[in-house]
Design a protein around this motif. Structure first.
Motif, PDB file in Angstrom:
ATOM      1  N   ILE A 194      28.738  12.132   5.608  1.00  0.00           N
ATOM      2  CA  ILE A 194      27.604  13.072   5.726  1.00  0.00           C
ATOM      3  C   ILE A 194      27.093  13.433   4.333  1.00  0.00           C
ATOM      4  CG2 ILE A 194      26.940  15.385   6.479  1.00  0.00           C
ATOM      5  CD1 ILE A 194      28.991  15.080   8.735  1.00  0.00           C
ATOM      6  N   ALA A 195      28.019  13.652   3.363  1.00  0.00           N
ATOM      7  CA  ALA A 195      27.585  13.956   1.994  1.00  0.00           C
ATOM      8  C   ALA A 195      26.771  12.807   1.414  1.00  0.00           C
ATOM      9  CB  ALA A 195      28.823  14.236   1.114  1.00  0.00           C
ATOM     10  N   ASN A 226      21.162  10.776   0.026  1.00  0.00           N
ATOM     11  CA  ASN A 226      20.302   9.593   0.056  1.00  0.00           C
ATOM     12  C   ASN A 226      19.251   9.716   1.148  1.00  0.00           C
ATOM     13  OD1 ASN A 226      21.482   7.270  -1.814  1.00  0.00           O
ATOM     14  ND2 ASN A 226      23.198   8.457  -0.981  1.00  0.00           N
ATOM     15  N   ARG A 227      18.675  10.890   1.302  1.00  0.00           N
ATOM     16  CA  ARG A 227      17.569  11.073   2.236  1.00  0.00           C
ATOM     17  C   ARG A 227      16.313  10.403   1.706  1.00  0.00           C
ATOM     18  NH1 ARG A 227      17.142  17.284   2.861  1.00  0.00           N
ATOM     19  NH2 ARG A 227      15.150  16.623   3.685  1.00  0.00           N
ATOM     20  N   LEU A 275      30.549  19.740   0.886  1.00  0.00           N
ATOM     21  CA  LEU A 275      31.193  18.685   1.675  1.00  0.00           C
ATOM     22  C   LEU A 275      32.199  17.912   0.832  1.00  0.00           C
ATOM     23  CD1 LEU A 275      28.089  17.343   3.641  1.00  0.00           C
ATOM     24  CD2 LEU A 275      29.898  18.819   4.490  1.00  0.00           C
ATOM     25  N   CYS A 276      31.818  17.582  -0.431  1.00  0.00           N
ATOM     26  CA  CYS A 276      32.739  16.847  -1.300  1.00  0.00           C
ATOM     27  C   CYS A 276      33.975  17.691  -1.623  1.00  0.00           C
ATOM     28  CB  CYS A 276      32.027  16.428  -2.590  1.00  0.00           C
ATOM     29  SG  CYS A 276      30.745  15.177  -2.347  1.00  0.00           S
ATOM     30  N   ALA A 277      33.772  18.988  -1.813  1.00  0.00           N
ATOM     31  CA  ALA A 277      34.913  19.867  -2.065  1.00  0.00           C
ATOM     32  C   ALA A 277      35.869  19.888  -0.874  1.00  0.00           C
ATOM     33  CB  ALA A 277      34.416  21.284  -2.374  1.00  0.00           C
ATOM     34  N   LEU A 321      35.437  13.316  -5.618  1.00  0.00           N
ATOM     35  CA  LEU A 321      34.976  13.489  -6.992  1.00  0.00           C
ATOM     36  C   LEU A 321      33.856  12.505  -7.329  1.00  0.00           C
ATOM     37  CD1 LEU A 321      38.433  13.953  -8.779  1.00  0.00           C
ATOM     38  CD2 LEU A 321      36.779  15.719  -8.164  1.00  0.00           C
ATOM     39  N   ALA A 322      33.929  11.289  -6.808  1.00  0.00           N
ATOM     40  CA  ALA A 322      32.895  10.300  -7.100  1.00  0.00           C
ATOM     41  C   ALA A 322      31.572  10.646  -6.431  1.00  0.00           C
ATOM     42  CB  ALA A 322      33.362   8.911  -6.649  1.00  0.00           C
ATOM     43  N   LEU A 323      31.625  11.276  -5.257  1.00  0.00           N
ATOM     44  CA  LEU A 323      30.391  11.615  -4.530  1.00  0.00           C
ATOM     45  C   LEU A 323      29.764  12.917  -5.003  1.00  0.00           C
ATOM     46  CD1 LEU A 323      31.293  10.687  -0.857  1.00  0.00           C
ATOM     47  CD2 LEU A 323      29.518   9.651  -2.260  1.00  0.00           C
TER      48      LEU A 323
END
Length: 889
Positions: free
Chosen positions: A73-74, A79-80, A95-97, A151-153
């Protein structure tokens, strides 16, 4: 698409490549989100095949599926199609957290040997609990990969060049872990059985890591490492050509090592996957560095070419400026000579004439612009009036149409142009003289008349009525003089229809609540009567003096039971036993019985569509619906006629007239009963499904037949429609959603009431004392050991005794303090192998009914006979024994 023989340009290839790269992150996010949803659904339904890629493979844990779904989802948020807003970046950070938190908590459990309770937070891994001390916990490598992936996202602000490399390195590390696991499965390095190994990743988990890391890398294709690979310079071309080699060569080498290991008796499978991935990374780094160097060289070459080209342009521009300067000198010399000649020849008169002509030209242009602006405004207004669904018309003082749009002209089926200059009374007869009278009042009083309700007939279909809301307004010129009147008409047919459906639904709901409450108490009383009469009939020998009297009591109780079932059916509160049913087969089975219901003067025909499809419904209730519709058609043809029963497969779309509001579009199987009887007028047709409404003489009908059919169909997820006109007969059509499931096999009934086997023990929970007593007597006579409880809490105390062995829980669904469904859930934790059966006159909530049958439990409808009770109890016990034997096998 290019035409044959046409060469694709470099720009077109670049655009196509950019389109593919832009869509890769979204494709990666959608695919991983779908995979996570399937796995979570597998955990929710406890379906092992949806948790693991292949039988015997490692399952993807619920926390892993949730973490991958959040990461997907992140990636989709970042990338919308439109530019990513600050709000989207914050959503992505949160979300990444969450992804990082899942991984860190799992790593903490492994590092310190503690159980934080997150492994069973979403779903309980009951199957793994017997195989490992930490059921539901993801592998160490999976947790580490989740941390790196989060972390990469994360869309953090890059304050230094090294932070960019850290994020990209994290994505590459995740890809490396996923590829290593996938190649391990290919080379046989990772075992596919057993649980609890810290380095073991499910194959579809590894695939998800590879896909998400690829989406992360391609999401920033305009910068960083991907920009070098995707550029049109020499380094980019070299990188795109060598990257496939960098992936294929290690895979081939690893495969060769595997083959050598098989023939050379050297087990190097564990190193093959690591070797392949390590060589991939080494090749990738070398190719990337070479591409960067080539790109720099290409940039320098292009800069030199551009400098040379710019110098050439400057020289050409200098020559062109010199030539233009020479031409201007010549033209200036000629102009000076001409001007001197003109000054000498012109006079003051010419100057005055020129000024006058200039002023006139300016006025003409101003007038033309004003006319054009007015015409454009009128065109826009005409388009707005034609596109609106609201009917609009303008009339003059003589009540003749000056303007009318298509929405209002369609009322009498004519084009708007046919109305212009014609009188209102002549051109809109559907509204009668009322519209003309209202317009005259507006012109006389100069005041508007708003929100007048009107009913008209549809052009070409007089039987279909339409509802309107009309308003009339006076129209005045700019100086206040009355010039005519305007009319607006809003079609409110659909709103009126929805309001009528709402009133009908509320009325049926009120009657249903009353019927349900009465039926519940009445069914308990009937259960006592039918049970004791059944026991008496079993005890009395054939030919006994009282046997006929008791049989009469039993028959009367059965008729009363049928009445309560009808009341529950039209109120949609009965408990259905849905199965996958073939309507063609059901109709054929009932055809002989239906013919016995009809007199010789009525001819029965069946028209069954061969390729029909299946539906999910209670077959016994569908038989009741068909019988009620046939009996209703028979009563409408007192002088004889023809009755047609037909089936069909139809598709209801968005624009289907027969589709009621709130019903989904799709394929439906229909069952229609058509008669040639007396038909119905609008008033009777509007009340035909009302309970206790009948047009028959007093004493010749209860008025529950059609309302019962309506309730059964509604409770089965379908709907029923009626089409009838006086003297034209009637057509009742039942719509049920088409199902792709396989037909449900029929369970054979017992020939005689079954008895207990080895003194089986039954825990009976029933709050009605008389029902509890007679049920205890029936079960005790059959050889069962009965433990009776007056409510759910008392039953739970009996079940909680460690010494108590219970084979079956038989509970009423509706009880005070603790209902039957909650009792069964808590009982299951104490006696997991015991069978469960439910009894009830009706259940209060449809969701509770669905949960009962989804669990595969046995249901016993009140009132029941001794034979029916013993049959269903035996069915529940046998099903439980078969399930236990299957698990042991």
């Amino acid at each position: 698409m290019t035409s044959p023989g046409r060469t694709v340009t470099a720009a077109e290839r670049h655009l196509a490549r950019d389109a593919i790269v832009r869509n890769l992150p979204r494709a990666a996010g959608v695919s991983v989100l779908t995979l996570s949803a399937v796995v979570l659904l597998g955990w929710a339904l406890d379906v092992r095949a949806m948790q693991s890629l292949y039988p015997g493979f490692v399952t993807m844990k619920a926390n892993t599926a949730a973490g991958l779904g959040v990461a997907a989802i992140a990636l989709l948020v970042l990338n919308r199609e439109d530019a990513v807003a600050v709000r989207d970046q914050w959503i992505a950070r949160v979300l990444c957290a969450l992804v990082v938190l899942i991984g860190v908590l799992t790593l903490t459990e492994y590092a310190f040997g503690v159980d934080l309770g997150i492994d069973q937070l979403l779903f309980r891994a009951t199957t793994d609990a017997a195989l490992t001390r930490t059921p539901g916990r993801m592998a160490v490598v999976t947790a580490l990969a989740l941390v790196l992936l989060g972390l990469a996202l994360a869309p953090v602000r890059r304050t230094a060049r090294w932070s960019e490399y850290v994020q990209r390195s994290g994505a590459i590390a995740v890809a490396a872990l996923g590829l290593t696991s996938l190649l391990g499965y290919v080379y046989g390095a990772i075992p596919t059985t057993g649980l609890g190994q810290g380095m073991q990743i499910a194959p579809h988990t590894a695939f998800a890591f590879v896909v998400l890391s690829a989406g992360c890398l391609t999401s920033s294709a305009q910068a960083d490492w991907m920009a070098t690979v995707l550029s049109d310079r020499a380094g980019g071309v070299l990188a795109r050509r060598l990257l496939p080699v960098a992936f294929l060569v290690p895979l081939v080498l690893g495969a060769l090592r595997q083959i050598g290991a098989r023939f050379g008796n050297v087990n190097i499978a564990d190193g093959s996957a690591s070797l392949a991935v390590t060589m991939m990374i080494a090749f990738d780094v070398l190719i990337w560095r070479a591409a960067v160097a080539l790109n720099h060289a290409d940039d320098a070459s292009r800069a030199a070419d551009q400098a040379r080209f710019a110098l050439s342009l400057q020289e050409a521009a200098a020559r062109e400026r010199l030539e233009r300067e020479q031409q201007r000198r010549k033209m200036a010399e000629t102009a000076r000579s001409t001007a001197e000649l003109a000054v000498r020849e012109k006079d003051i008169a010419y100057s005055i004439i020129d000024q006058a002509l200039s002023a006139a030209e300016e006025q003409r242009e101003t007038a033309e612009r004003a006319v054009q602006s007015r015409e454009e405004t009128l065109v826009v207004l005409d388009r707005v009036m034609e596109s609106t669904p609201i009917g609009i018309a303008v009339v003059d003082l003589d009540l003749r149409f000056v303007h009318i749009n298509s929405a209002l002209a369609a009322v009498d089926g004519r084009l708007p142009a046919a109305h212009l200059g014609r009188a209102v009374r002549d051109m809109l007869p559907a509204f009668g003289a009322g519209m003309e009278t209202s317009l005259r009042r507006v012109l006389e009083a100069g005041a508007p008349i708003q929100d007048c309700e009107w009913t008209t007939e549809t052009a070409g279909n007089p039987t279909r009525r339409r509802s309107w809301l009309l308003s009339f307004y006076p129209l005045r010129s700019s100086d206040g003089v009355l010039t005519g009147a305007g009319v607006t008409a809003v079609d409110t047919t659909e709103q009126q229809h929805l309001a009528m459906q709402l009133r009908q639904s509320q009325k049926m709901e009120a009657v249903g609540q009353l019927a349900g409450g009465v039926a519940h108490d009445f069914n308990n009383i009937l259960t006592i009567i039918t049970s004791y009469t059944g026991l008496l009939l079993q005890d009395l020998p054939p030919g006994a003096a009282m046997r006929d009297d008791i049989q009469q009591i039993s028959d009367a109780a059965e008729r009363a039971s049928g009445l309560t079932r009808q009341m529950l059916a039209f109120s949609r509160q009965q408990v259905l036993e849905p199965r996958v049913v073939d309507l063609n087969a059901l109709t054929k089975e009932m055809e002989k019985m239906l013919r016995r219901l009809l007199p010789a003067s009525i001819r029965l025909e069946t028209r069954l569509q061969p390729v029909l499809g299946l539906v999910v419904a209670d077959p016994g209730q569908l038989e009741q619906v068909l019988m009620n519709l046939v009996v209703n058609a028979r009563d409408a043809m007192r002088d004889g006629g023809r009755l047609i029963v037909e089936t069909a497969l139809v598709t209801l779309g968005e624009a289907s007239d027969e589709r009621p509001a709130g019903v989904q579009v799709g394929e439906y199987v229909t069952l229609s009963v058509r008669d040639t009887g007396c038909g119905m007028d609008d008033e009777v047709r509007a009340r035909v499904f009302d309970p206790f409404f009948t047009t028959k003489e007093k004493g010749h009908g209860t008025g529950l037949g059609l309302s019962t059919a309506y309730g059964i169909v509604q409770q089965s997820g379908g709907f029923i429609s009626v089409d009838s006109e006086p003297g034209e007969g009637s057509v009742f059509t039942v719509y049920l959603a088409r199902s792709d499931l396989a037909p449900t096999p029929q369970v054979p009934a017992y020939a005689h009431p079954p008895l207990a086997r080895s003194a089986e023990r039954i825990l009976l929970a029933e709050d009605e004392p008389a029902v509890r007593a007679v049920a205890t007597t029936i079960l005790g006579r059959a050889g069962y050991v009965v433990l009776a409880a007056a409510n759910g809490e008392e039953a739970l105390e009996i079940a909680g005794d460690p010494a108590a062995h219970i084979d079956l829980l038989l509970t009423d669904l509706v009880m005070p303090k603790l209902n039957g469904r909650d009792l069964a859930e808590r009982f299951r934790t104490l006696h997991p192998t015991a069978a469960i059966a439910y009894t009830s006159g009706y259940t209060e909530e449809a969701s509770q009914r669905r949960n009962v049958f989804e669990a595969g439990a046995v249901f016993i409808q009140k009132p029941f006979t001794p034979a029916r009770l013993l049959e269903k109890v035996r069915e529940a016990l046998d099903a439980s024994e078969d399930l236990i034997a299957a698990k042991r096998g």
